[in-house]
Write a protein that holds these residues in place. Structure first.
Motif, PDB file in Angstrom:
ATOM      1  N   ILE A 125     -56.292 -70.007  12.219  1.00 42.64           N
ATOM      2  CA  ILE A 125     -56.718 -71.648  12.278  1.00 42.64           C
ATOM      3  C   ILE A 125     -55.632 -72.388  13.013  1.00 42.64           C
ATOM      4  O   ILE A 125     -54.423 -71.949  13.092  1.00 42.64           O
ATOM      5  CB  ILE A 125     -56.464 -72.116  10.589  1.00 42.64           C
ATOM      6  CG1 ILE A 125     -57.332 -71.307   9.781  1.00 42.64           C
ATOM      7  CG2 ILE A 125     -56.525 -73.491  10.499  1.00 42.64           C
ATOM      8  CD1 ILE A 125     -57.284 -71.612   8.207  1.00 42.64           C
ATOM      9  N   LEU A 126     -56.009 -73.402  13.623  1.00 46.33           N
ATOM     10  CA  LEU A 126     -55.093 -74.270  14.738  1.00 46.33           C
ATOM     11  C   LEU A 126     -54.867 -75.222  13.803  1.00 46.33           C
ATOM     12  O   LEU A 126     -55.619 -75.686  12.904  1.00 46.33           O
ATOM     13  CB  LEU A 126     -56.013 -74.286  15.991  1.00 46.33           C
ATOM     14  CG  LEU A 126     -56.321 -73.375  16.576  1.00 46.33           C
ATOM     15  CD1 LEU A 126     -56.887 -73.973  18.097  1.00 46.33           C
ATOM     16  CD2 LEU A 126     -55.162 -72.353  17.050  1.00 46.33           C
ATOM     17  N   ASP A 127     -53.663 -76.125  14.160  1.00 45.02           N
ATOM     18  CA  ASP A 127     -53.355 -77.307  13.543  1.00 45.02           C
ATOM     19  C   ASP A 127     -54.314 -78.471  13.613  1.00 45.02           C
ATOM     20  O   ASP A 127     -54.495 -79.109  12.527  1.00 45.02           O
ATOM     21  CB  ASP A 127     -51.939 -77.710  14.178  1.00 45.02           C
ATOM     22  CG  ASP A 127     -51.882 -77.780  15.770  1.00 45.02           C
ATOM     23  OD1 ASP A 127     -52.870 -77.440  16.296  1.00 45.02           O
ATOM     24  OD2 ASP A 127     -51.167 -78.457  16.120  1.00 45.02           O
ATOM     25  N   SER A 128     -54.998 -78.354  14.756  1.00 49.06           N
ATOM     26  CA  SER A 128     -56.081 -79.429  14.872  1.00 49.06           C
ATOM     27  C   SER A 128     -57.502 -79.286  13.959  1.00 49.06           C
ATOM     28  O   SER A 128     -57.825 -80.103  13.699  1.00 49.06           O
ATOM     29  CB  SER A 128     -56.697 -79.324  16.386  1.00 49.06           C
ATOM     30  OG  SER A 128     -57.112 -78.085  16.782  1.00 49.06           O
ATOM     31  N   GLU A 129     -57.235 -77.958  13.411  1.00 51.00           N
ATOM     32  CA  GLU A 129     -58.360 -77.539  12.621  1.00 51.00           C
ATOM     33  C   GLU A 129     -57.934 -77.932  10.912  1.00 51.00           C
ATOM     34  O   GLU A 129     -58.879 -77.853  10.224  1.00 51.00           O
ATOM     35  CB  GLU A 129     -58.966 -76.069  12.553  1.00 51.00           C
ATOM     36  CG  GLU A 129     -59.513 -75.982  13.973  1.00 51.00           C
ATOM     37  CD  GLU A 129     -59.608 -74.473  14.687  1.00 51.00           C
ATOM     38  OE1 GLU A 129     -60.369 -74.133  15.623  1.00 51.00           O
ATOM     39  OE2 GLU A 129     -58.843 -73.529  13.845  1.00 51.00           O
ATOM     40  N   TRP A 130     -56.826 -77.863  10.950  1.00 44.00           N
ATOM     41  CA  TRP A 130     -56.376 -77.842   9.603  1.00 44.00           C
ATOM     42  C   TRP A 130     -57.001 -78.861   8.774  1.00 44.00           C
ATOM     43  O   TRP A 130     -57.178 -78.721   7.289  1.00 44.00           O
ATOM     44  CB  TRP A 130     -54.781 -77.734   9.458  1.00 44.00           C
ATOM     45  CG  TRP A 130     -53.963 -78.121   8.230  1.00 44.00           C
ATOM     46  CD1 TRP A 130     -52.812 -78.957   8.254  1.00 44.00           C
ATOM     47  CD2 TRP A 130     -54.308 -77.434   7.143  1.00 44.00           C
ATOM     48  NE1 TRP A 130     -52.481 -79.160   6.870  1.00 44.00           N
ATOM     49  CE2 TRP A 130     -53.117 -78.116   6.032  1.00 44.00           C
ATOM     50  CE3 TRP A 130     -55.154 -76.686   6.529  1.00 44.00           C
ATOM     51  CZ2 TRP A 130     -53.234 -77.781   4.860  1.00 44.00           C
ATOM     52  CZ3 TRP A 130     -55.002 -76.201   5.069  1.00 44.00           C
ATOM     53  CH2 TRP A 130     -54.083 -76.775   4.436  1.00 44.00           C
TER      54      TRP A 130
ATOM     55  N   GLY B 225     -62.449 -71.151   6.864  1.00 50.53           N
ATOM     56  CA  GLY B 225     -62.757 -71.978   7.709  1.00 50.53           C
ATOM     57  C   GLY B 225     -61.837 -71.437   9.199  1.00 50.53           C
ATOM     58  O   GLY B 225     -61.784 -72.060  10.232  1.00 50.53           O
ATOM     59  N   ALA B 226     -61.266 -70.163   9.052  1.00 56.33           N
ATOM     60  CA  ALA B 226     -60.696 -69.518  10.181  1.00 56.33           C
ATOM     61  C   ALA B 226     -61.765 -69.014  11.178  1.00 56.33           C
ATOM     62  O   ALA B 226     -62.945 -68.583  10.631  1.00 56.33           O
ATOM     63  CB  ALA B 226     -59.976 -68.429   9.776  1.00 56.33           C
ATOM     64  N   LYS B 227     -61.329 -69.122  12.503  1.00 54.48           N
ATOM     65  CA  LYS B 227     -62.386 -68.626  13.405  1.00 54.48           C
ATOM     66  C   LYS B 227     -61.722 -67.166  14.137  1.00 54.48           C
ATOM     67  O   LYS B 227     -60.509 -66.836  14.025  1.00 54.48           O
ATOM     68  CB  LYS B 227     -62.156 -69.541  14.623  1.00 54.48           C
ATOM     69  CG  LYS B 227     -62.523 -71.021  14.279  1.00 54.48           C
ATOM     70  CD  LYS B 227     -63.755 -71.108  13.968  1.00 54.48           C
ATOM     71  CE  LYS B 227     -64.206 -72.684  14.237  1.00 54.48           C
ATOM     72  NZ  LYS B 227     -63.528 -73.535  13.116  1.00 54.48           N
TER      73      LYS B 227
ATOM     74  N   THR C 173     -59.675 -80.317   8.618  1.00 51.58           N
ATOM     75  CA  THR C 173     -60.927 -80.069   8.014  1.00 51.58           C
ATOM     76  C   THR C 173     -60.826 -78.786   6.975  1.00 51.58           C
ATOM     77  O   THR C 173     -61.604 -78.827   6.229  1.00 51.58           O
ATOM     78  CB  THR C 173     -61.877 -79.571   8.970  1.00 51.58           C
ATOM     79  OG1 THR C 173     -61.978 -80.861  10.175  1.00 51.58           O
ATOM     80  CG2 THR C 173     -63.208 -79.391   8.701  1.00 51.58           C
ATOM     81  N   VAL C 174     -60.097 -77.861   7.274  1.00 47.53           N
ATOM     82  CA  VAL C 174     -59.886 -76.589   6.404  1.00 47.53           C
ATOM     83  C   VAL C 174     -59.554 -77.027   5.229  1.00 47.53           C
ATOM     84  O   VAL C 174     -60.186 -76.573   3.929  1.00 47.53           O
ATOM     85  CB  VAL C 174     -59.112 -75.512   7.067  1.00 47.53           C
ATOM     86  CG1 VAL C 174     -58.613 -74.515   6.283  1.00 47.53           C
ATOM     87  CG2 VAL C 174     -59.543 -74.874   8.343  1.00 47.53           C
TER      88      VAL C 174
END
Length: 199
Positions: free
Chosen positions: A175-180, A149-151, A182-183
């Motif tokens: 990976i950002l904290d806001s994405e974590w 899920g990394a960009k 979902t990841v």
């Protein structure tokens, strides 16, 4: 809590044990011929003890946190991983210098290990970004990082000169904290699917 600490981390699939000389025999057996890979530095069986010593020296200087990846099903070390490029002031670190023996590739070991590393980075250390870097030609690693899920942030051209004379273009993911959140769900679901497939 120091970014350079490497506590024991575990789930039902894998243990991340603080790297130690006692892991040498397992790791030398697991590495097989991976050390011949031209686009990423992986220690040979004969160089494993020196690699462990090098990583532990860097950890003692506060530069990295180093683990052995232990398959919970066998109790044997099957690879290595680290936190590096530690940047607590900016609440960032990189997960890298990772290799996994061929027998463990494609199993639950890698996503389970990444879940543990990301949980520690975001939930315990308070990171706002976790980075991954890989060689442009390491298509397997790039695909694996994307599956997490990394960009992709970009490519650092002519970033590193290797001992064999080749020059690495480094692909940077994060990976950002806001994405974590979902990841995390994605990783948990991947592991659940592997469990269902094995039963």
């Amino acid at each position: 809590m120091s970014y350079a600490e490497a506590p024991l981390l575990r789930n039902e699939f894998v243990e991340l044990q603080p790297l130690a000389p006692a892991h040498r025999a397992d790791l030398a057996g697991a590495v097989g011929d991976l050390w011949r890979t031209w686009y990423t530095p992986i220690p040979s069986p004969e160089a494993m003890a020196a690699e462990i010593d090098s990583r532990l020296a860097k950890q003692a200087r506060g530069e990295i946190a180093a683990w052995a990846i232990v398959d919970a099903a066998t109790g044997r070390a099957v690879g290595m991983t680290t936190y590096l490029n530690l940047d607590p002031d900016n609440r960032r670190l990189e997960i890298g210098s990772t290799w996994l023996g061929r027998a463990a590739q494609g199993t639950a070991v890698n996503p389970a290990a990444k879940l543990l590393l990301l949980e520690r980075a975001f939930d315990k250390l308070g990171c706002i970004a976790v980075e991954f870097r890989t060689h442009w030609h390491n298509h397997q690693s790039r695909a694996a990082v994307a599956r997490l899920g990394a960009k992709q942030d970009g490519v650092l051209r002519n970033h590193k000169v290797f001992e064999n004379g080749t020059v690495r273009d480094t692909v940077v993911f994060s990976i950002l904290d806001s994405e974590w959140p979902t990841v995390r769900v994605g990783l948990v679901e991947r592991l659940a699917a592997k469990t269902r497939a094995a039963s």
